[in-house]
Design a protein around this motif. Structure first.
Motif, PDB file in Angstrom:
ATOM      1  N   LEU A   1      66.494 -23.940  17.036  1.00  0.00           N
ATOM      2  CA  LEU A   1      65.289 -23.108  16.952  1.00  0.00           C
ATOM      3  C   LEU A   1      65.554 -21.720  17.532  1.00  0.00           C
ATOM      4  O   LEU A   1      65.180 -20.708  16.938  1.00  0.00           O
ATOM      5  N   VAL A   2      66.241 -21.675  18.665  1.00  0.00           N
ATOM      6  CA  VAL A   2      66.536 -20.375  19.290  1.00  0.00           C
ATOM      7  C   VAL A   2      67.471 -19.555  18.401  1.00  0.00           C
ATOM      8  O   VAL A   2      67.320 -18.331  18.292  1.00  0.00           O
ATOM      9  N   GLU A   3      68.406 -20.229  17.730  1.00  0.00           N
ATOM     10  CA  GLU A   3      69.318 -19.510  16.827  1.00  0.00           C
ATOM     11  C   GLU A   3      68.536 -18.832  15.700  1.00  0.00           C
ATOM     12  O   GLU A   3      68.775 -17.666  15.369  1.00  0.00           O
ATOM     13  N   VAL A   4      67.571 -19.551  15.134  1.00  0.00           N
ATOM     14  CA  VAL A   4      66.730 -18.974  14.071  1.00  0.00           C
ATOM     15  C   VAL A   4      65.852 -17.856  14.638  1.00  0.00           C
ATOM     16  O   VAL A   4      65.782 -16.756  14.073  1.00  0.00           O
ATOM     17  N   GLN A   5      65.195 -18.149  15.752  1.00  0.00           N
ATOM     18  CA  GLN A   5      64.236 -17.182  16.299  1.00  0.00           C
ATOM     19  C   GLN A   5      64.936 -15.903  16.751  1.00  0.00           C
ATOM     20  O   GLN A   5      64.396 -14.802  16.610  1.00  0.00           O
ATOM     21  N   ALA A   6      66.145 -16.031  17.319  1.00  0.00           N
ATOM     22  CA  ALA A   6      66.873 -14.831  17.748  1.00  0.00           C
ATOM     23  C   ALA A   6      67.092 -13.890  16.566  1.00  0.00           C
ATOM     24  O   ALA A   6      66.983 -12.667  16.688  1.00  0.00           O
ATOM     25  N   ASP A   7      67.384 -14.475  15.408  1.00  0.00           N
ATOM     26  CA  ASP A   7      67.577 -13.673  14.206  1.00  0.00           C
ATOM     27  C   ASP A   7      66.231 -13.088  13.737  1.00  0.00           C
ATOM     28  O   ASP A   7      66.156 -11.919  13.343  1.00  0.00           O
ATOM     29  N   GLU A   8      65.167 -13.891  13.818  1.00  0.00           N
ATOM     30  CA  GLU A   8      63.829 -13.395  13.467  1.00  0.00           C
ATOM     31  C   GLU A   8      63.445 -12.188  14.331  1.00  0.00           C
ATOM     32  O   GLU A   8      62.790 -11.262  13.865  1.00  0.00           O
ATOM     33  N   TYR A   9      63.856 -12.256  15.595  1.00  0.00           N
ATOM     34  CA  TYR A   9      63.508 -11.180  16.525  1.00  0.00           C
ATOM     35  C   TYR A   9      64.569 -10.076  16.555  1.00  0.00           C
ATOM     36  O   TYR A   9      64.645  -9.310  17.510  1.00  0.00           O
ATOM     37  N   GLY A  10      65.396 -10.021  15.518  1.00  0.00           N
ATOM     38  CA  GLY A  10      66.273  -8.873  15.345  1.00  0.00           C
ATOM     39  C   GLY A  10      67.612  -8.957  16.053  1.00  0.00           C
ATOM     40  O   GLY A  10      68.351  -7.965  16.083  1.00  0.00           O
ATOM     41  N   GLY A  11      67.935 -10.108  16.634  1.00  0.00           N
ATOM     42  CA  GLY A  11      69.227 -10.250  17.294  1.00  0.00           C
ATOM     43  C   GLY A  11      69.445  -9.211  18.386  1.00  0.00           C
ATOM     44  O   GLY A  11      70.570  -8.760  18.602  1.00  0.00           O
ATOM     45  N   GLY A  12      68.383  -8.847  19.078  1.00  0.00           N
ATOM     46  CA  GLY A  12      68.506  -7.862  20.155  1.00  0.00           C
ATOM     47  C   GLY A  12      68.198  -6.437  19.728  1.00  0.00           C
ATOM     48  O   GLY A  12      68.226  -5.536  20.556  1.00  0.00           O
ATOM     49  N   ARG A  13      67.901  -6.240  18.457  1.00  0.00           N
ATOM     50  CA  ARG A  13      67.576  -4.888  17.960  1.00  0.00           C
ATOM     51  C   ARG A  13      66.102  -4.839  17.563  1.00  0.00           C
ATOM     52  O   ARG A  13      65.724  -5.407  16.535  1.00  0.00           O
ATOM     53  N   PRO A  14      65.280  -4.139  18.360  1.00  0.00           N
ATOM     54  CA  PRO A  14      63.839  -4.106  18.063  1.00  0.00           C
ATOM     55  C   PRO A  14      63.527  -3.639  16.641  1.00  0.00           C
ATOM     56  O   PRO A  14      62.587  -4.141  16.016  1.00  0.00           O
ATOM     57  N   ASP A  15      64.322  -2.701  16.127  1.00  0.00           N
ATOM     58  CA  ASP A  15      64.039  -2.176  14.786  1.00  0.00           C
ATOM     59  C   ASP A  15      64.384  -3.191  13.687  1.00  0.00           C
ATOM     60  O   ASP A  15      63.978  -3.016  12.549  1.00  0.00           O
TER      61      ASP A  15
END
Lengths: 69, 338
Positions: free
Chosen positions: B173-187
């Motif tokens: 779930l965190v792997e998917v969500q991290a990508d949903e949230y831009g992988g550390g890039r807000p834009d």
């Protein structure tokens, strides 16, 4: 990708679907030019019908692609 | 975000409470509770404007709240009682209406295969095909407005599940969500990409801005995610919901992108859709096999809930799609009057 610890590469063959690639792998085209990897985990097309090859776009589901078991 | 305009007695009653700070004494006695129960006893809670908008308002207190509404309302016992009345009605209707999925073995690949079978691409009319080939500029705009209720907070409801999981499903779930949230890039956050799409189409990109224009069924589709996400007992359903959501995303998003290109929109406006073609082809594998499949192996008693969560996602998606296509084929707007 930068800023994370080295991660050994794994390539997971998804049943009836793409190859899921994690870890430190360099993707290059046939001339050796790097292919931009825009996410940590990528899915590579295995059915040959993706419109965004080498990445998967889910087209395997539309053509009923089946991998040998 | 501003409080929405109430659509009935439940919403009016809630608004009356929210305009003041919560008090230590209970505002709600048995007579009020009884009135809420009566008002929530409707023919179809899934498509009832008052039930769904009021539930959405209560859930919104757990996300980002409203201007002028005291944050302390979030955990006010009276509001939790109202929420339970509405959730009971919503859940009972879903149990009655959502087609029961076929039972599946609590094994990773069996669960993933069942989810892929449930979500297999189907021929026939769909919103994606309509937007791709036929939608005019007004209809495309309406489509974005419907999508905006969830997509300007994309991924948030499923994130509630993270602390309820452990081991492999949690990592998935965190792997998917991290990508949903831009992988550390807000834009690159998917909600930010969609905000750009809204601006590109000349729409307001503020979360919740268009809720007064949206029919109950669109609101219900988001309430379903919040219901599953906010209750630990529904952790199987939220996993199944995410899997079904991801599995029905890549191919439609290609069509949405094509539709917006056909209407002359630029790459910045279609980036959201194009991003999802690639991203969700990854996410559907992780969500189906590592999240839902591994969770089934960890907690075999959740298999039924996992499949129910997926079936409920597809059911609401179908209702929303039918609402849009029915309105458009009748030559009317799919939105409520401004």
């Amino acid at each position: 990708m930068t800023g994370h610890a080295p991660q050994p590469a794994t390539i997971e063959a998804c049943p009836n679907g793409p190859l899921l690639v994690r870890g430190d792998v360099e993707l290059v085209d046939s001339d050796g030019n790097p292919i931009e990897r825009r996410r940590r985990t990528v899915a590579l097309c295995r059915c040959g019908t993706s419109a965004i090859a080498p990445f998967c776009d889910g087209s395997h589901k539309a053509i009923g692609f089946v991998t040998p078991s | 975000m501003k409080l929405p305009a109430p659509r009935g007695p439940l919403g009016a009653s809630l608004t009356d409470l929210l305009v003041h700070p919560p008090r230590d004494t209970d505002d709600v006695d048995d007579a009020v509770l009884s009135r809420w129960r009566d008002a929530a006893t409707v023919a179809d809670p899934v498509t009832d404007d008052d039930v769904q908008l009021t539930l959405w308002t209560l859930y919104a207190l757990h996300y980002r709240g409203f201007e002028g509404v005291d944050d302390a309302w979030e955990w006010d016992p009276d509001l939790l009682r109202l929420r339970r009345v509405l959730e009971n009605a919503f859940e009972a209707a879903l149990r009655h209406q959502v087609p029961a999925p076929t039972a599946t073995a609590a094994e990773r690949e069996a669960v993933a295969a069942a989810l892929f079978a449930m979500t297999a691409p189907a021929p026939g009319p769909s919103v994606a095909r309509y937007v791709s080939r036929s939608a005019d500029a007004t209809q495309a705009e309406e489509f974005l407005i419907h999508r905006s209720l969830y997509t300007l907070m994309e991924a948030d409801p499923h994130t509630w599940a993270v602390p309820r999981l452990s081991g492999a499903p949690k990592a998935a779930l965190v792997e998917v969500q991290a990508d949903e949230y831009g992988g550390g890039r807000p834009d690159r956050m998917h909600s930010a990409l969609f905000a750009r799409t809204m601006r590109g189409a000349g729409l307001v990109d503020e979360y919740g801005y268009y809720v007064d224009r949206l029919p109950a069924v669109t609101i219900a589709a988001l309430n379903l995610m919040s219901l599953f996400g906010l209750h630990r007992r529904w952790r199987g359903a939220i996993a199944g919901h995410l899997a079904a959501f991801e599995m029905t995303s890549s191919l439609p998003n290609r069509l949405y992108g094509d539709g917006f290109r056909r209407l002359g929109h630029d790459a910045g406006t279609t980036d959201y859709f194009d991003e999802h073609v690639e991203a969700d082809a990854v996410h559907e594998q992780i969500a189906g096999r590592d999240l839902a499949g591994r969770l089934a192996e960890q907690e075999p008693e959740l298999v039924g809930d996992i499949l129910f969560g997926a079936a409920a996602c597809l059911y609401l998606d179908e209702l929303v799609g039918r609402h849009l296509l029915d309105a458009w084929s009748a030559g009317t707007s799919s939105l409520r009057a401004a």
